[in-house]
Design a protein around this motif. Structure first.
Motif, PDB file in Angstrom:
ATOM      1  N   ARG A 156     -16.867 -17.515  44.916  1.00 20.71           N
ATOM      2  CA  ARG A 156     -15.455 -17.191  45.119  1.00 20.71           C
ATOM      3  C   ARG A 156     -15.330 -15.929  45.967  1.00 20.71           C
ATOM      4  O   ARG A 156     -15.945 -14.908  45.670  1.00 20.71           O
ATOM      5  CB  ARG A 156     -14.791 -16.982  43.758  1.00 20.71           C
ATOM      6  CG  ARG A 156     -13.288 -16.866  43.790  1.00 20.71           C
ATOM      7  CD  ARG A 156     -12.730 -17.013  42.382  1.00 20.71           C
ATOM      8  NE  ARG A 156     -13.279 -16.005  41.482  1.00 20.71           N
ATOM      9  CZ  ARG A 156     -13.187 -16.088  40.157  1.00 20.71           C
ATOM     10  NH1 ARG A 156     -12.618 -17.135  39.591  1.00 20.71           N
ATOM     11  NH2 ARG A 156     -13.676 -15.123  39.391  1.00 20.71           N
ATOM     12  N   THR A 165     -12.582 -13.181  47.704  1.00 22.85           N
ATOM     13  CA  THR A 165     -11.216 -12.663  47.717  1.00 22.85           C
ATOM     14  C   THR A 165     -10.952 -12.021  49.071  1.00 22.85           C
ATOM     15  O   THR A 165     -11.713 -11.152  49.514  1.00 22.85           O
ATOM     16  CB  THR A 165     -11.006 -11.643  46.595  1.00 22.85           C
ATOM     17  OG1 THR A 165     -11.242 -12.273  45.336  1.00 22.85           O
ATOM     18  CG2 THR A 165      -9.573 -11.101  46.613  1.00 22.85           C
ATOM     19  N   ARG A 218      -7.729 -16.189  47.594  1.00 22.57           N
ATOM     20  CA  ARG A 218      -9.043 -16.375  46.998  1.00 22.57           C
ATOM     21  C   ARG A 218      -9.504 -17.803  47.251  1.00 22.57           C
ATOM     22  O   ARG A 218      -8.799 -18.750  46.925  1.00 22.57           O
ATOM     23  CB  ARG A 218      -8.985 -16.094  45.491  1.00 22.57           C
ATOM     24  CG  ARG A 218     -10.330 -15.925  44.836  1.00 22.57           C
ATOM     25  CD  ARG A 218     -10.214 -15.197  43.511  1.00 22.57           C
ATOM     26  NE  ARG A 218      -9.554 -15.976  42.493  1.00 22.57           N
ATOM     27  CZ  ARG A 218      -9.354 -15.558  41.246  1.00 22.57           C
ATOM     28  NH1 ARG A 218      -9.741 -14.335  40.906  1.00 22.57           N
ATOM     29  NH2 ARG A 218      -8.746 -16.318  40.361  1.00 22.57           N
TER      30      ARG A 218
END
Length: 300
Positions: free
Chosen positions: A277, A279, A269
């Motif tokens: 953010r 992932t 991440r």
């Protein structure tokens, strides 16, 4: 007369006996009425154990406690795991930014250096072009500036956009940029050697996507992880472990290190300085191999 007296006496005795038996019947009826109440209390206790307040244990038509709405609420966002692309969170104010912040103009000087193939302290490898620069140690901030795009303006009105790939050690002062000779030449004659500048962070348009690279020597027992080709500076990198997400410390050579191997080879991440953010899954633990992710931070 005697017969009448005996009859009246017998009727009185019979009435007394009947009246004396009535309290026992009332007690039995009271016991029977208490039985449903005892059942309701048991159901209320069961409901409380499941986390619903016992005040809601009023029997319904079926004789069971009325369920709370929360008891039927489905798990939060069950479809998140089925997203084919790495999930992206909403951007937040740039609280993750270090010394170099968006919408801020910095003042300093520009110098020039021989950049060769463009590789430098950030260890990105050879650069596709030489519009690059080395950031002074203070603003380099343990490689937080690596990969940042910077718009540089000279006092003569000329400007150039460069990418930070290197560190300029002392005596480079805060605010100073050491440009590649090719970039410096866009602003002034190389013979000048040193010019006053202002500069600010950019979030440019790009068709490039982020790539991940494990450092040479990485294994399930130790690994270094690097993000490459990001539009905005990376503020944080985390790996998925059995205990949840784990933030890795960053080195001055722009790798995030898992010293005990925790999370090596698992999901990654990355967070930019704007708080976005991403992932990333499916990255194999292969040392010194650039692996594309197909995703990119949003433009600001």
């Amino acid at each position: 007369m005697l017969g009448t007296t005996l009859a009246v006496t017998a009727a009185g005795v019979l009435a007394y006996l009947v009246m004396g038996s009535l309290p026992d019947r009332e007690a039995e009826a009271g016991h029977a009425a208490a039985t449903p109440a005892a059942t309701t209390k048991v159901k209320a206790t069961t409901t409380t154990e499941t986390g619903t307040p016992s005040a809601s244990a009023t029997p319904t038509a079926t004789g069971t406690p009325t369920p709370k709405a929360a008891a039927t609420t489905p798990p939060a966002r069950p479809s998140a795991k089925a997203t084919p692309r790495p999930p992206r969170t909403a951007s937040t104010p740039p609280s993750s930014a270090g010394r170099i912040r968006p919408n801020t103009t910095y003042t300093g000087v520009a110098t020039a250096y021989e950049a060769a193939d463009g590789d430098g302290a950030c260890l990105f490898g050879p650069s596709p072009d030489l519009m690059i620069a080395a950031m002074n140690t203070t603003d380099y901030e343990t490689s937080r500036a690596c990969g940042a795009y910077v718009l540089v303006r000279a006092a003569n009105g000329k400007s150039i956009t460069v990418r930070i790939t290197n560190e300029c050690p002392l005596p480079c002062a805060p605010g100073q940029l050491d440009l590649s000779q090719q970039a410096f030449a866009k602003l002034a004659d190389l013979k000048v050697g040193r010019i006053p500048i202002t500069w600010q962070l950019l979030s440019p348009s790009t068709s490039e996507t982020i790539s991940i690279r494990y450092k040479t020597g990485s294994s399930p027992y130790w690994c270094g992880i690097q993000a490459i080709g990001h539009r905005n500076p990376v503020a944080r990198l985390e790996v998925r472990t059995s205990g949840g997400w784990r933030q890795l410390p960053r080195t001055e050579y722009n790798y995030f290190i898992s010293a005990d191997g925790g999370g090596c080879g698992n999901s990654i991440r990355v967070t930019d300085i704007y708080g976005e953010r991403l992932t990333i899954t499916g990255i194999a633990l292969r040392a010194n191999v650039v692996q594309r992710t197909g995703v990119q931070f949003a433009r600001h």
